[in-house]
Design a protein around this motif. Sequence first.
Motif, PDB file in Angstrom:
ATOM      1  N   UNK A  85       1.433  -5.049  -1.458  1.00 15.56           N
ATOM      2  CA  UNK A  85       2.019  -5.883  -2.514  1.00 15.56           C
ATOM      3  C   UNK A  85       3.376  -5.322  -2.903  1.00 15.56           C
ATOM      4  N   UNK A  86       4.397  -6.175  -2.827  1.00 17.38           N
ATOM      5  CA  UNK A  86       5.755  -5.828  -3.234  1.00 17.38           C
ATOM      6  C   UNK A  86       6.178  -6.802  -4.322  1.00 17.38           C
ATOM      7  N   UNK A  87       6.697  -6.292  -5.438  1.00 21.29           N
ATOM      8  CA  UNK A  87       7.203  -7.139  -6.517  1.00 21.29           C
ATOM      9  C   UNK A  87       8.588  -6.665  -6.914  1.00 21.29           C
ATOM     10  N   UNK A  88       9.512  -7.607  -7.131  1.00 25.63           N
ATOM     11  CA  UNK A  88      10.864  -7.216  -7.517  1.00 25.63           C
ATOM     12  C   UNK A  88      10.934  -6.787  -8.974  1.00 25.63           C
ATOM     13  N   UNK A  89       9.951  -7.227  -9.791  1.00 26.25           N
ATOM     14  CA  UNK A  89       9.899  -6.858 -11.197  1.00 26.25           C
ATOM     15  C   UNK A  89       8.700  -5.995 -11.493  1.00 26.25           C
ATOM     16  N   UNK A  90       8.268  -6.021 -12.740  1.00 28.43           N
ATOM     17  CA  UNK A  90       7.103  -5.256 -13.173  1.00 28.43           C
ATOM     18  C   UNK A  90       5.878  -5.646 -12.352  1.00 28.43           C
ATOM     19  N   UNK A  91       5.189  -4.654 -11.822  1.00 28.81           N
ATOM     20  CA  UNK A  91       3.947  -4.872 -11.092  1.00 28.81           C
ATOM     21  C   UNK A  91       2.814  -4.246 -11.893  1.00 28.81           C
ATOM     22  N   UNK A  92       1.960  -5.099 -12.456  1.00 25.13           N
ATOM     23  CA  UNK A  92       0.838  -4.634 -13.264  1.00 25.13           C
ATOM     24  C   UNK A  92      -0.435  -4.740 -12.439  1.00 25.13           C
ATOM     25  N   UNK A  93      -1.095  -3.619 -12.257  1.00 26.14           N
ATOM     26  CA  UNK A  93      -2.292  -3.561 -11.427  1.00 26.14           C
ATOM     27  C   UNK A  93      -3.544  -3.715 -12.284  1.00 26.14           C
ATOM     28  N   UNK A  94      -4.653  -4.073 -11.675  1.00 29.95           N
ATOM     29  CA  UNK A  94      -5.881  -4.267 -12.453  1.00 29.95           C
ATOM     30  C   UNK A  94      -6.431  -2.950 -12.984  1.00 29.95           C
ATOM     31  N   UNK A  95      -7.229  -3.048 -14.047  1.00 31.77           N
ATOM     32  CA  UNK A  95      -7.862  -1.853 -14.604  1.00 31.77           C
ATOM     33  C   UNK A  95      -8.902  -1.294 -13.652  1.00 31.77           C
ATOM     34  N   UNK A  96      -9.508  -2.189 -12.863  1.00 33.20           N
ATOM     35  CA  UNK A  96     -10.498  -1.728 -11.886  1.00 33.20           C
ATOM     36  C   UNK A  96      -9.817  -0.930 -10.781  1.00 33.20           C
ATOM     37  N   UNK A  97     -10.553  -0.021 -10.193  1.00 29.41           N
ATOM     38  CA  UNK A  97      -9.998   0.813  -9.130  1.00 29.41           C
ATOM     39  C   UNK A  97      -9.617  -0.028  -7.917  1.00 29.41           C
ATOM     40  N   UNK A  98      -8.518   0.348  -7.276  1.00 31.45           N
ATOM     41  CA  UNK A  98      -8.092  -0.263  -6.026  1.00 31.45           C
ATOM     42  C   UNK A  98      -8.370   0.725  -4.900  1.00 31.45           C
ATOM     43  N   UNK A  99      -9.233   0.338  -3.986  1.00 28.62           N
ATOM     44  CA  UNK A  99      -9.552   1.213  -2.869  1.00 28.62           C
ATOM     45  C   UNK A  99      -9.616   0.395  -1.594  1.00 28.62           C
ATOM     46  N   UNK A 100      -8.927   0.838  -0.551  1.00 26.43           N
ATOM     47  CA  UNK A 100      -8.851   0.097   0.708  1.00 26.43           C
ATOM     48  C   UNK A 100      -9.536   0.819   1.863  1.00 26.43           C
ATOM     49  N   UNK A 101     -10.298   1.833   1.579  1.00 24.45           N
ATOM     50  CA  UNK A 101     -11.025   2.521   2.644  1.00 24.45           C
ATOM     51  C   UNK A 101     -10.096   3.081   3.696  1.00 24.45           C
ATOM     52  N   UNK A 102     -10.296   2.659   4.943  1.00 26.22           N
ATOM     53  CA  UNK A 102      -9.413   3.115   6.022  1.00 26.22           C
ATOM     54  C   UNK A 102      -8.176   2.235   6.158  1.00 26.22           C
ATOM     55  N   UNK A 103      -8.095   1.164   5.359  1.00 27.55           N
ATOM     56  CA  UNK A 103      -6.936   0.281   5.410  1.00 27.55           C
ATOM     57  C   UNK A 103      -5.793   0.801   4.560  1.00 27.55           C
ATOM     58  N   UNK A 104      -4.592   0.349   4.859  1.00 26.67           N
ATOM     59  CA  UNK A 104      -3.413   0.798   4.122  1.00 26.67           C
ATOM     60  C   UNK A 104      -3.389   0.204   2.723  1.00 26.67           C
TER      61      UNK A 104
ATOM     62  N   UNK B 119       4.614  -1.657  -4.226  1.00 30.54           N
ATOM     63  CA  UNK B 119       6.023  -1.398  -4.484  1.00 30.54           C
ATOM     64  C   UNK B 119       6.509  -2.288  -5.616  1.00 30.54           C
ATOM     65  N   UNK B 120       7.195  -1.673  -6.572  1.00 30.29           N
ATOM     66  CA  UNK B 120       7.768  -2.407  -7.699  1.00 30.29           C
ATOM     67  C   UNK B 120       9.248  -2.097  -7.808  1.00 30.29           C
ATOM     68  N   UNK B 121      10.059  -3.132  -8.090  1.00 25.26           N
ATOM     69  CA  UNK B 121      11.471  -2.918  -8.336  1.00 25.26           C
ATOM     70  C   UNK B 121      11.731  -2.447  -9.742  1.00 25.26           C
ATOM     71  N   UNK B 122      10.680  -2.439 -10.563  1.00 26.36           N
ATOM     72  CA  UNK B 122      10.776  -1.997 -11.946  1.00 26.36           C
ATOM     73  C   UNK B 122       9.700  -0.949 -12.193  1.00 26.36           C
ATOM     74  N   UNK B 123       8.749  -1.275 -13.056  1.00 25.80           N
ATOM     75  CA  UNK B 123       7.665  -0.354 -13.368  1.00 25.80           C
ATOM     76  C   UNK B 123       6.395  -0.771 -12.651  1.00 25.80           C
ATOM     77  N   UNK B 124       5.663   0.199 -12.161  1.00 26.60           N
ATOM     78  CA  UNK B 124       4.358  -0.038 -11.575  1.00 26.60           C
ATOM     79  C   UNK B 124       3.329   0.492 -12.564  1.00 26.60           C
ATOM     80  N   UNK B 125       2.578  -0.410 -13.181  1.00 22.39           N
ATOM     81  CA  UNK B 125       1.695  -0.032 -14.275  1.00 22.39           C
ATOM     82  C   UNK B 125       0.245  -0.231 -13.884  1.00 22.39           C
ATOM     83  N   UNK B 126      -0.588   0.788 -14.147  1.00 24.26           N
ATOM     84  CA  UNK B 126      -2.009   0.657 -13.880  1.00 24.26           C
ATOM     85  C   UNK B 126      -2.805   1.552 -14.808  1.00 24.26           C
ATOM     86  N   UNK B 127      -3.978   1.038 -15.205  1.00 28.62           N
ATOM     87  CA  UNK B 127      -4.913   1.851 -15.972  1.00 28.62           C
ATOM     88  C   UNK B 127      -6.063   2.293 -15.089  1.00 28.62           C
ATOM     89  N   UNK B 128      -6.064   1.838 -13.846  1.00 22.89           N
ATOM     90  CA  UNK B 128      -7.137   2.165 -12.921  1.00 22.89           C
ATOM     91  C   UNK B 128      -6.730   3.256 -11.963  1.00 22.89           C
TER      92      UNK B 128
END
Length: 299
Positions: free
Chosen positions: A250-269, A273-282
Motif C-alpha cells: 500500500x502506497x499513499x501520497x498523504x496520511x496513511x492510517x492503518x487498522x488497530x488490528x495487527x497486520x501480518x502477511x506471513x511469508x508474503x511481503x 509507504x506514506x508521503x506524509x505520516x504513517x499512523x498505526x495503533x496495531x
Amino acid sequence: TNTTSGNIGLTNTAGPLTVTGISQAGSGTTTVNNTGALTTSGAISTTGTGLIDLIASGAETIGANITATAGPASITLNAGGLINQTAGVISGALLTTSSVGGQTLNGANAVTSFNATNTTSGNIGLTNTAGPLTITGITEVAGGVVNVQNTGAIVLGGAVNAGVAGTVKLDTLGTGTLTGAGLMTGDIIQLQTTAASSGAIGSSGTLVNTAGTTTLSMGQGTALLGAFINHTGALTLNAPSEAANAPLHVVASGLLTLPAAALSTGTGELYLQSGSTLATAGTLGSTSGPISQIGRAHV
C-alpha cells in the motif's frame, strides 16, 4: 423483423412505449428513440452489425433479453430517467448506459465491456457473468454508489468516479483478479468484499490506483490472494482479510492510517509507504516475508 440488409429505426412521440420484440438479422443497426418512457417486454436481438440503441426521454425498463452478436456487438441504453432491469439478460460486447436518477442492471448479464454515466441522484449497479469485464469508464453523481459484480476478472480500463462522499464497490465473485490502470475515486472504496470474491487486487508489477480522502476495505473472510494499492491523497485502511502469506503493498501520497488490528502477511511481503505520516495503533509483522515501512511513522 428485418433480414438481409438495412436498418431498423423507430422515432416515437407517444409515451410510454412498450417494445414487444425486435429481430434484426440484416447488416443494419437497430434504433428506438422515444419521447417518454420505454419498456421492453420481448427479446431484442441483432446478428448483423450488432448495434442496438434504445433512447428515451423518460425512464427505461428492461424486461426481456437484449442480445447483440457479430460486428461490434454494442448496446446503448440512454434514458432521461431511471434505468431498471426487471427480467432478461443483456448480452454483447460494450454496454453503454446513461441515466438520470440511477440505474440497476441486476440480471445475469453477459457483456465484455461497460461504460456508465448517472446524474442528479441514485446509484449505478451492474451484475455480470462474462469475464473478463473491462470497465471503460464510470461517472456517478457525487455521493452515489457504484457497485459492479462480475463472475470473472475485472479490468479497470478507465476511471471509476463516485465523487465526494461516494462509494465504489467492485467484486469478481470468485478467483478472478481486479487489475488495470483506471483510477477509482470515492470516500469509501470496497474491493473483493463479497464472500465469493477471492482474487488478487493488482500485482507486484501493476498497482491498482485509488484517490480521494478514502476509507479502503479489501477482502472477505481469509480469501484475498494479495493486494497492491497506489493511492493519491489520505487513506484509511481497514484490516484486509487476506489468505495466509498473501502480500500487502500500500502506497499513499498523504496520511496513511492503518487498522488497530495487527497486520501480518506471513511469508508474503508487507510494504507500506506514506508521503506524509504513517499512523498505526496495531502491530506490523510477517514470519519470513520482507517488511518495508516508509514514511514518518506514528505508532
